[in-house]
Scaffold this motif. Structure first.
Motif, PDB file in Angstrom:
ATOM      1  N   ILE A   1       1.008  -1.263   0.030  1.00  0.00           N
ATOM      2  CA  ILE A   1       0.108   0.067   0.011  1.00  0.00           C
ATOM      3  C   ILE A   1       0.863   1.329  -0.036  1.00  0.00           C
ATOM      4  N   PHE A   2       0.376   2.456  -0.866  1.00  0.00           N
ATOM      5  CA  PHE A   2       1.314   3.470  -0.808  1.00  0.00           C
ATOM      6  C   PHE A   2       0.389   4.459  -0.165  1.00  0.00           C
ATOM      7  N   VAL A   3       0.973   5.410   0.882  1.00  0.00           N
ATOM      8  CA  VAL A   3       0.159   6.368   1.533  1.00  0.00           C
ATOM      9  C   VAL A   3       0.157   7.712   0.608  1.00  0.00           C
ATOM     10  N   THR A   4      -0.673   7.961  -0.030  1.00  0.00           N
ATOM     11  CA  THR A   4      -0.744   8.918  -1.113  1.00  0.00           C
ATOM     12  C   THR A   4      -1.695   9.981  -0.145  1.00  0.00           C
ATOM     13  N   ASP A   5      -1.646  11.246  -0.835  1.00  0.00           N
ATOM     14  CA  ASP A   5      -2.324  12.187  -0.017  1.00  0.00           C
ATOM     15  C   ASP A   5      -3.929  12.062  -0.210  1.00  0.00           C
ATOM     16  N   GLY A   6      -4.270  11.318  -1.351  1.00  0.00           N
ATOM     17  CA  GLY A   6      -5.798  10.769  -1.159  1.00  0.00           C
ATOM     18  C   GLY A   6      -6.172   9.975  -0.267  1.00  0.00           C
ATOM     19  N   LEU A   7      -5.182   8.819   0.202  1.00  0.00           N
ATOM     20  CA  LEU A   7      -5.614   8.183   1.132  1.00  0.00           C
ATOM     21  C   LEU A   7      -5.438   8.657   2.537  1.00  0.00           C
ATOM     22  N   ARG A   8      -4.642   9.740   2.599  1.00  0.00           N
ATOM     23  CA  ARG A   8      -4.535  10.499   3.946  1.00  0.00           C
ATOM     24  C   ARG A   8      -5.819  11.175   4.350  1.00  0.00           C
TER      25      ARG A   8
END
Lengths: 347, 91
Positions: B13-20
């Motif tokens: 999983i990548f912690v992108t801005d959208g995920l944040r």
């Protein structure tokens, strides 16, 4: 925005329904975003002491004051259905615990907000904001518990329950600007010392009056106002050039210009919140306040007994008469009736 | 036992801005619906009203916010250094 409108609506829950919620969302939400963008000119308010708690609390309070002048004023003064039970108090306490756990996630998407607004914000906001919120809320809960024990001899569950929200309200805006754990803990302790006193004052003010709120004014509005004022102090004494936790509390030189910006935003927000409360209150009063209803009862808005699948209570009794409690269907229906009766007795 | 470890995605999983932003929104939704909903259920007869109206407010606000945000952004109250066509301004 959801948090703000829910806080505002908590002042009139039991006296307002879905139509009032629509008014709250449409008008209150519209003015909430205006207020938020005005405050964002000064600096970002992530935790929401100004734009969420103070705004929502004041809006809800003004609305509840206006709705106090309704057709059933005498019923509001008596408010015979305004009681609580251990089951309801336990649910409210669980809600308070959930709020303690999940409120600090409001600081999680900070990098996306900070990038668009300004350069005068402290970095590492997503790191120290969340942890300061946890410290502040925890300190407030502990202090509320102690203060309640001192005031009443034993602990009032209401003081403990409201401690979470008071801590969140006072530490919200300050949290990204605090680089020393002592700051967050002291803020939480101040909120915890004041909240039981505010609870007592609220009860005395609301006694025998039709104009009252459930939990909005002192819990959210005043604590939010104190939090916003504290933010100015923290901005004045902490230098954003040192982006690290430190144990030094040496404040010189004070940066009062930055503090003044926060105070300006606070009182602008205060005025917009009063206006929002007046508008929402007047709309709600014109549309719904003159209709007669059961106050503080779910039956005014919800079908409580029949969900369309279970048999009606009258049908159940007839079923028992025909088949008796020894049959499978009769036994299940009998157990269901017993359970309903027990739940009714509990409440 | 293999099913216990099966996942729908095979990458990390990548912690992108959208995920944040999504995780923050989820956290606030839980805090609002369960937290404030619970405290609104303090009165005996408002068990359903407390949670139900908190849910109603949250779902309405999550839809309505994008409209009001777009409206007030176009009024340029909060300086974004962008004009109405999302082009950088001179300042």
């Amino acid at each position: 925005m959801a948090l703000t409108i829910t806080i505002a609506f908590s002042a009139v829950v039991g006296r307002a329904g879905p139509l009032e919620i629509l008014i709250f969302v449409m008008i209150g939400g519209f003015l909430y975003e205006l207020n938020r963008q005005i405050v964002a000119q000064v600096n970002i308010d992530i935790g929401g002491s100004i734009t969420i708690f103070m705004f929502g609390g004041i809006m809800g309070t003004i609305t509840s004051l206006i709705l106090g002048f309704s057709a059933q004023k005498e019923e509001l003064v008596k408010r015979t259905n305004y009681t609580t039970s251990r089951f309801n108090t336990t649910m409210a306490f669980l809600g308070s615990a959930f709020f303690w756990v999940f409120y600090p996630t409001i600081f999680y998407d900070v990098p996306n907000i900070a990038a668009t607004t300004g350069t005068r914000t402290a970095p590492f906001l997503d790191q120290n904001g969340m942890i300061n919120a946890y410290w502040g809320i925890s300190a407030c809960v502990v202090t509320s518990l102690a203060m309640s024990a001192v005031m009443n001899g034993r602990i009032r569950i209401k003081d403990l329950m409201y401690g979470t929200f008071a801590g969140a309200a006072i530490v919200g805006t300050s949290a990204p600007h605090i680089f020393n754990p002592v700051g967050a803990i002291v803020l939480g302790m101040i909120a915890g010392l004041l909240q039981p006193l505010f609870n007592l004052a609220e009860e005395k003010i609301a006694k025998g009056r039709a104009v009252f709120s459930t939990c909005a004014p002192f819990l959210f509005a005043v604590q939010g106002l104190l939090g916003s004022l504290a933010t100015g102090i923290f901005r004045a004494i902490f230098n954003n050039g040192e982006y690290r936790f430190n144990s030094s509390l040496y404040p010189y030189p004070y940066r009062w210009a930055e503090a003044g910006e926060y105070y300006r935003a606070t009182f602008i927000s205060f005025g917009i919140a009063i206006g929002a409360g007046v508008l929402v209150g007047l709309f709600s009063w014109c549309v719904t306040a003159q209709t007669s209803r059961d106050y503080f009862e779910d039956v005014a808005y919800w079908i409580v007994r029949d969900d369309g699948l279970r048999p009606q209570r009258a049908e159940v009794k007839e079923e028992e008469d025909i088949k008796g409690a020894h049959s499978y269907i009769g036994a299940v229906n009998w157990l269901y009736c017993c359970a309903c009766n027990d739940l009714n007795d509990l409440t | 036992m293999y099913g216990f470890y099966a996942r729908t995605a095979s990458y990390n999983i990548f912690v992108t801005d959208g995920l944040r932003e999504y995780l923050a929104a989820v956290g606030i939704a839980i805090a609002t619906i369960i937290g404030l909903g619970g405290i609104m259920s303090y009165v005996t007869g408002l068990k359903w009203s407390g949670f139900g109206f908190a849910l109603l407010i949250t779902v309405l606000c999550y839809q309505y916010y994008f409209l009001v945000n777009a409206f007030w952004t176009k009024t340029d109250i909060q300086p974004t250094n962008r004009d109405i066509n999302n082009q950088p301004t001179q300042t």
